[in-house]
Write an enzyme that holds these catalytic residues in place. Structure first.
Site, PDB file in Angstrom:
ATOM      1  N   ASP A 167       0.876  -1.169   0.000  1.00 34.95           N
ATOM      2  CA  ASP A 167       0.000   0.000   0.000  1.00 34.95           C
ATOM      3  C   ASP A 167       0.923   1.231   0.000  1.00 34.95           C
ATOM      4  O   ASP A 167       2.114   1.106   0.320  1.00 34.95           O
ATOM      5  CB  ASP A 167      -0.863  -0.061   1.278  1.00 34.95           C
ATOM      6  CG  ASP A 167      -1.552   1.235   1.567  1.00 34.95           C
ATOM      7  OD1 ASP A 167      -2.228   1.750   0.664  1.00 34.95           O
ATOM      8  OD2 ASP A 167      -1.402   1.761   2.700  1.00 34.95           O
ATOM      9  N   ARG A 177     -10.752  18.181   0.115  1.00 33.51           N
ATOM     10  CA  ARG A 177      -9.376  18.021  -0.405  1.00 33.51           C
ATOM     11  C   ARG A 177      -8.611  19.350  -0.453  1.00 33.51           C
ATOM     12  O   ARG A 177      -7.421  19.366  -0.696  1.00 33.51           O
ATOM     13  CB  ARG A 177      -9.378  17.399  -1.802  1.00 33.51           C
ATOM     14  CG  ARG A 177      -9.972  16.033  -1.842  1.00 33.51           C
ATOM     15  CD  ARG A 177      -9.116  14.988  -2.513  1.00 33.51           C
ATOM     16  NE  ARG A 177      -9.448  13.727  -1.844  1.00 33.51           N
ATOM     17  CZ  ARG A 177      -8.727  13.168  -0.911  1.00 33.51           C
ATOM     18  NH1 ARG A 177      -7.575  13.683  -0.562  1.00 33.51           N
ATOM     19  NH2 ARG A 177      -9.125  12.062  -0.314  1.00 33.51           N
ATOM     20  N   ARG A 214     -13.351   9.130  -9.301  1.00 33.97           N
ATOM     21  CA  ARG A 214     -12.137   8.463  -9.801  1.00 33.97           C
ATOM     22  C   ARG A 214     -12.535   7.255 -10.642  1.00 33.97           C
ATOM     23  O   ARG A 214     -13.686   6.846 -10.634  1.00 33.97           O
ATOM     24  CB  ARG A 214     -11.284   7.963  -8.634  1.00 33.97           C
ATOM     25  CG  ARG A 214     -10.776   9.068  -7.757  1.00 33.97           C
ATOM     26  CD  ARG A 214      -9.797   8.525  -6.741  1.00 33.97           C
ATOM     27  NE  ARG A 214      -9.499   9.527  -5.743  1.00 33.97           N
ATOM     28  CZ  ARG A 214      -9.112   9.258  -4.515  1.00 33.97           C
ATOM     29  NH1 ARG A 214      -8.948   8.000  -4.133  1.00 33.97           N
ATOM     30  NH2 ARG A 214      -8.874  10.226  -3.664  1.00 33.97           N
ATOM     31  N   ASP A 255      -0.143   5.183   0.931  1.00 33.40           N
ATOM     32  CA  ASP A 255      -0.358   6.162   2.024  1.00 33.40           C
ATOM     33  C   ASP A 255      -0.386   5.470   3.381  1.00 33.40           C
ATOM     34  O   ASP A 255      -1.165   4.543   3.605  1.00 33.40           O
ATOM     35  CB  ASP A 255      -1.704   6.880   1.826  1.00 33.40           C
ATOM     36  CG  ASP A 255      -1.690   7.794   0.631  1.00 33.40           C
ATOM     37  OD1 ASP A 255      -1.472   8.995   0.802  1.00 33.40           O
ATOM     38  OD2 ASP A 255      -1.900   7.279  -0.487  1.00 33.40           O
TER      39      ASP A 255
HETATM   40  O1  M1P Z   1      -4.402   5.499  -0.424  1.00 32.95           O
HETATM   41  C1  M1P Z   1      -5.070   5.708   0.775  1.00 32.95           C
HETATM   42  C2  M1P Z   1      -6.012   6.865   0.685  1.00 32.95           C
HETATM   43  O2  M1P Z   1      -5.303   8.055   0.416  1.00 32.95           O
HETATM   44  C3  M1P Z   1      -6.085   9.190   0.409  1.00 32.95           C
HETATM   45  O3  M1P Z   1      -6.696   9.307   1.654  1.00 32.95           O
HETATM   46  P1  M1P Z   1      -6.904  10.663   2.494  1.00 32.95           P
HETATM   47  O4  M1P Z   1      -6.871  11.806   1.549  1.00 32.95           O
HETATM   48  O5  M1P Z   1      -8.220  10.436   3.176  1.00 32.95           O
HETATM   49  O6  M1P Z   1      -5.773  10.713   3.490  1.00 32.95           O
HETATM   50  C4  M1P Z   1      -7.168   9.092  -0.611  1.00 32.95           C
HETATM   51  O7  M1P Z   1      -6.612   9.170  -1.901  1.00 32.95           O
HETATM   52  C5  M1P Z   1      -7.947   7.801  -0.439  1.00 32.95           C
HETATM   53  O8  M1P Z   1      -8.820   7.619  -1.511  1.00 32.95           O
HETATM   54  C6  M1P Z   1      -7.028   6.637  -0.388  1.00 32.95           C
HETATM   55  O9  M1P Z   1      -7.751   5.466  -0.117  1.00 32.95           O
END
Ligand code: M1P
Length: 255
Positions: free
Chosen positions: A17, A133, A122, A19
């Site tokens: 993964d 955002r 998306r 983030d």
């Molecule tokens: O990849 C994990 C998540 O990253 C972003 O999350 P957030 O902006 O809530 O921190 C988003 O792109 C989310 O869609 C994605 O699952």
């Protein structure tokens, strides 16, 4: 001996993964992780699997890493690219009433800050965020703390699952939820790579492996496929990129 021979000949594929696992949420990869991962990718087969879209991947993952990974699954597994080639992209049409519910939720939410950019369409999915955002890094962190106390995203997720049994919904990052048709989630990435490499052990690192998290479907798919015979696929829970760094260093240690 048999065990040793199997161990030696077992091939591994690593899937990560992004983030919260390779980078802080929506932040660029640190130099330390870039260096470590570049060296790891040069010696191992690696795929990336994220809820985000390719624009965000490009902002966060340096080109030197991207050029070494075998493939990238974006939009919760609803798009797959190898290099610059799109292998597939799914489409998603929000069912009647869903956008209306999210607009009403936004209007009535007690979240103290709303910044705009609340809905993101998306490939194959919809992303919703109450803080929006357009928020700053500070507002992003404040929302996460507020949500941890108030449980907004968990409650909204339950409501969507209840109202649209054909949909699934997951918490992936700090400020938003991802919504997509049931089954069209990160399990697609596992099923594709396992299907193409049935004799390989798949090792997946994610920070949202718990039920309701966007890595959970990947973990579930592993379980559904697993027998007691080798190769055993493994999901490795991490809390942040530093945990993944420790995992990468451990992988390189000889037993
Ligand atoms: O990849 C994990 C998540 O990253 C972003 O999350 P957030 O902006 O809530 O921190 C988003 O792109 C989310 O869609 C994605 O699952």
């Amino acid at each position: 001996w048999r065990g040793l021979i199997q161990e030696d000949s077992m091939q591994r594929i690593f899937m990560f993964d992004i983030d919260g696992t390779l980078t802080p949420a929506r932040q660029p990869m640190t130099e330390e992780m870039t260096e470590l991962l570049t060296s790891f990718c040069a010696r191992n087969r690696v795929f990336l699997v994220t809820g985000s879209d390719m624009r965000k991947v490009n902002e966060q993952v340096p080109q030197e890493v991207k050029s070494l990974v075998e493939g990238v699954f974006t939009c919760s597994g609803n798009a797959y690219t190898i290099g610059d080639d799109i292998v597939y992209e799914h489409s998603f049409v929000a069912p009647e009433g869903l956008v209306g519910l999210l607009e009403d939720w936004l209007e009535h939410s007690c979240c103290p800050v709303k910044t705009g950019g609340h809905l993101e369409y998306r490939t194959g999915m919809l992303n919703y965020s109450t803080v929006g955002r357009n928020c700053s890094q500070g507002e992003r962190e404040d929302y996460e703390a507020w949500d941890n106390e108030n449980g907004e995203r968990k409650i909204l997720r339950e409501k969507i699952l209840h109202m649209w049994p054909s949909l699934d919904c997951a918490i992936g990052g700090q400020i938003s939820i991802d919504i997509y048709p049931k089954g069209l989630d990160k399990s697609q990435a596992y099923n594709r790579i396992k299907g193409e490499n049935p004799d390989h052990a798949i090792i997946f690192c994610g920070d949202k492996l718990m039920p309701g998290g966007n890595d959970y479907p990947f973990f579930r798919a592993m379980g559904a496929n697993q027998t007691k015979c080798r190769p055993i696929d493994m999901a490795i829970p991490v809390v942040d990129w530093r945990g993944t760094k420790r995992f990468l260093i451990n992988c390189d240690k000889k037993p």
